[in-house]
Design a protein around this motif. Structure first.
Motif, PDB file in Angstrom:
ATOM      1  N   ARG A   1      14.622  39.615  -1.431  1.00  0.00           N
ATOM      2  CA  ARG A   1      14.061  39.195  -2.716  1.00  0.00           C
ATOM      3  C   ARG A   1      15.129  38.512  -3.561  1.00  0.00           C
ATOM      4  O   ARG A   1      14.878  37.462  -4.169  1.00  0.00           O
ATOM      5  CB  ARG A   1      13.483  40.398  -3.460  1.00  0.00           C
ATOM      6  CG  ARG A   1      12.912  40.037  -4.805  1.00  0.00           C
ATOM      7  CD  ARG A   1      12.245  41.243  -5.466  1.00  0.00           C
ATOM      8  NE  ARG A   1      11.987  40.936  -6.855  1.00  0.00           N
ATOM      9  CZ  ARG A   1      12.435  41.641  -7.875  1.00  0.00           C
ATOM     10  NH1 ARG A   1      13.145  42.734  -7.682  1.00  0.00           N
ATOM     11  NH2 ARG A   1      12.161  41.288  -9.102  1.00  0.00           N
TER      12      ARG A   1
ATOM     13  N   TYR B   1       7.753  29.045  -7.012  1.00  0.00           N
ATOM     14  CA  TYR B   1       6.688  29.983  -6.679  1.00  0.00           C
ATOM     15  C   TYR B   1       6.644  30.232  -5.173  1.00  0.00           C
ATOM     16  O   TYR B   1       6.549  31.376  -4.732  1.00  0.00           O
ATOM     17  CB  TYR B   1       5.336  29.450  -7.177  1.00  0.00           C
ATOM     18  CG  TYR B   1       4.179  30.312  -6.752  1.00  0.00           C
ATOM     19  CD1 TYR B   1       3.882  31.480  -7.443  1.00  0.00           C
ATOM     20  CD2 TYR B   1       3.386  29.960  -5.667  1.00  0.00           C
ATOM     21  CE1 TYR B   1       2.825  32.277  -7.052  1.00  0.00           C
ATOM     22  CE2 TYR B   1       2.327  30.754  -5.268  1.00  0.00           C
ATOM     23  CZ  TYR B   1       2.044  31.913  -5.962  1.00  0.00           C
ATOM     24  OH  TYR B   1       1.001  32.707  -5.561  1.00  0.00           O
TER      25      TYR B   1
ATOM     26  N   ARG C   1       8.165  34.093  -2.854  1.00  0.00           N
ATOM     27  CA  ARG C   1       7.158  34.996  -2.290  1.00  0.00           C
ATOM     28  C   ARG C   1       7.587  35.527  -0.923  1.00  0.00           C
ATOM     29  O   ARG C   1       8.217  34.836  -0.156  1.00  0.00           O
ATOM     30  CB  ARG C   1       5.816  34.282  -2.140  1.00  0.00           C
ATOM     31  CG  ARG C   1       5.228  33.824  -3.441  1.00  0.00           C
ATOM     32  CD  ARG C   1       4.769  35.012  -4.226  1.00  0.00           C
ATOM     33  NE  ARG C   1       4.234  34.572  -5.502  1.00  0.00           N
ATOM     34  CZ  ARG C   1       4.193  35.345  -6.557  1.00  0.00           C
ATOM     35  NH1 ARG C   1       4.640  36.559  -6.509  1.00  0.00           N
ATOM     36  NH2 ARG C   1       3.700  34.899  -7.682  1.00  0.00           N
TER      37      ARG C   1
ATOM     38  N   GLU D   1       6.835  34.095   2.644  1.00  0.00           N
ATOM     39  CA  GLU D   1       6.995  32.800   1.977  1.00  0.00           C
ATOM     40  C   GLU D   1       5.692  32.017   1.994  1.00  0.00           C
ATOM     41  O   GLU D   1       4.954  32.029   2.969  1.00  0.00           O
ATOM     42  CB  GLU D   1       8.074  32.003   2.711  1.00  0.00           C
ATOM     43  CG  GLU D   1       8.382  30.688   2.087  1.00  0.00           C
ATOM     44  CD  GLU D   1       9.527  29.997   2.774  1.00  0.00           C
ATOM     45  OE1 GLU D   1       9.302  28.893   3.281  1.00  0.00           O
ATOM     46  OE2 GLU D   1      10.624  30.556   2.813  1.00  0.00           O
ATOM     47  N   ARG D   2       5.422  31.349   0.894  1.00  0.00           N
ATOM     48  CA  ARG D   2       4.262  30.463   0.787  1.00  0.00           C
ATOM     49  C   ARG D   2       4.743  29.050   1.112  1.00  0.00           C
ATOM     50  O   ARG D   2       5.077  28.271   0.233  1.00  0.00           O
ATOM     51  CB  ARG D   2       3.667  30.523  -0.610  1.00  0.00           C
ATOM     52  CG  ARG D   2       3.250  31.909  -1.045  1.00  0.00           C
ATOM     53  CD  ARG D   2       1.940  32.311  -0.372  1.00  0.00           C
ATOM     54  NE  ARG D   2       1.667  33.727  -0.489  1.00  0.00           N
ATOM     55  CZ  ARG D   2       1.113  34.322  -1.521  1.00  0.00           C
ATOM     56  NH1 ARG D   2       0.777  33.633  -2.564  1.00  0.00           N
ATOM     57  NH2 ARG D   2       0.874  35.613  -1.504  1.00  0.00           N
TER      58      ARG D   2
END
Length: 130
Positions: A43, A94, A98, A101-102
């Motif tokens: 993170r 963003y 995540r 991961e996006r």
């Protein structure tokens, strides 16, 4: 001489976004109890990379926007570059932060950033030459 007021607007908006991204790094450091580096904390690594990636691209783009604006690049072009940068950096941050991961957000963010950078380079170069 043309004043870079539109650049100032995007610099301020990007500054707010940078502050938000910075606060996420601080929160991740606090939670992981890691003061320097990222250790093994994913993170914190993701938050740090979102922060670093922003810091790597945005200053140059803002400089190019200011140069393009002061040499007479039409205001809609300046707004397009600024908006692409702002949206691109927000979407990238963003996507990268995540877990999992996006990837689509990360890629879209980088595509917008590279588009903004490319158009800013061309606008500044055009203003310098013509």
């Amino acid at each position: 001489m043309i004043e870079p007021r539109t650049t100032a607007l995007y610099a301020a908006l990007l500054g707010i976004l940078f502050l938000a991204i910075s606060l996420r790094v601080i929160a991740a450091r606090r939670d992981a109890k890691i003061a320097v580096g990222t250790g093994e904390d994913r993170r914190l690594l993701r938050a740090s990379r979102a922060h670093g990636n922003f810091a790597e691209y945005v200053p140059l783009i803002l400089l190019l926007i200011a140069l393009a604006e002061t040499t007479g690049t039409p205001r809609p072009v300046i707004h397009a570059i600024g908006l692409a940068t702002l949206i691109g950096r927000a979407v990238h941050a963003y996507g990268i932060r995540r877990e999992p991961e996006r990837f689509v957000f990360r890629v879209t963010g980088m595509a917008l950033t590279f588009t903004a950078l490319s158009v800013a380079v061309l606008a500044a170069l055009w203003g310098a030459l013509f």
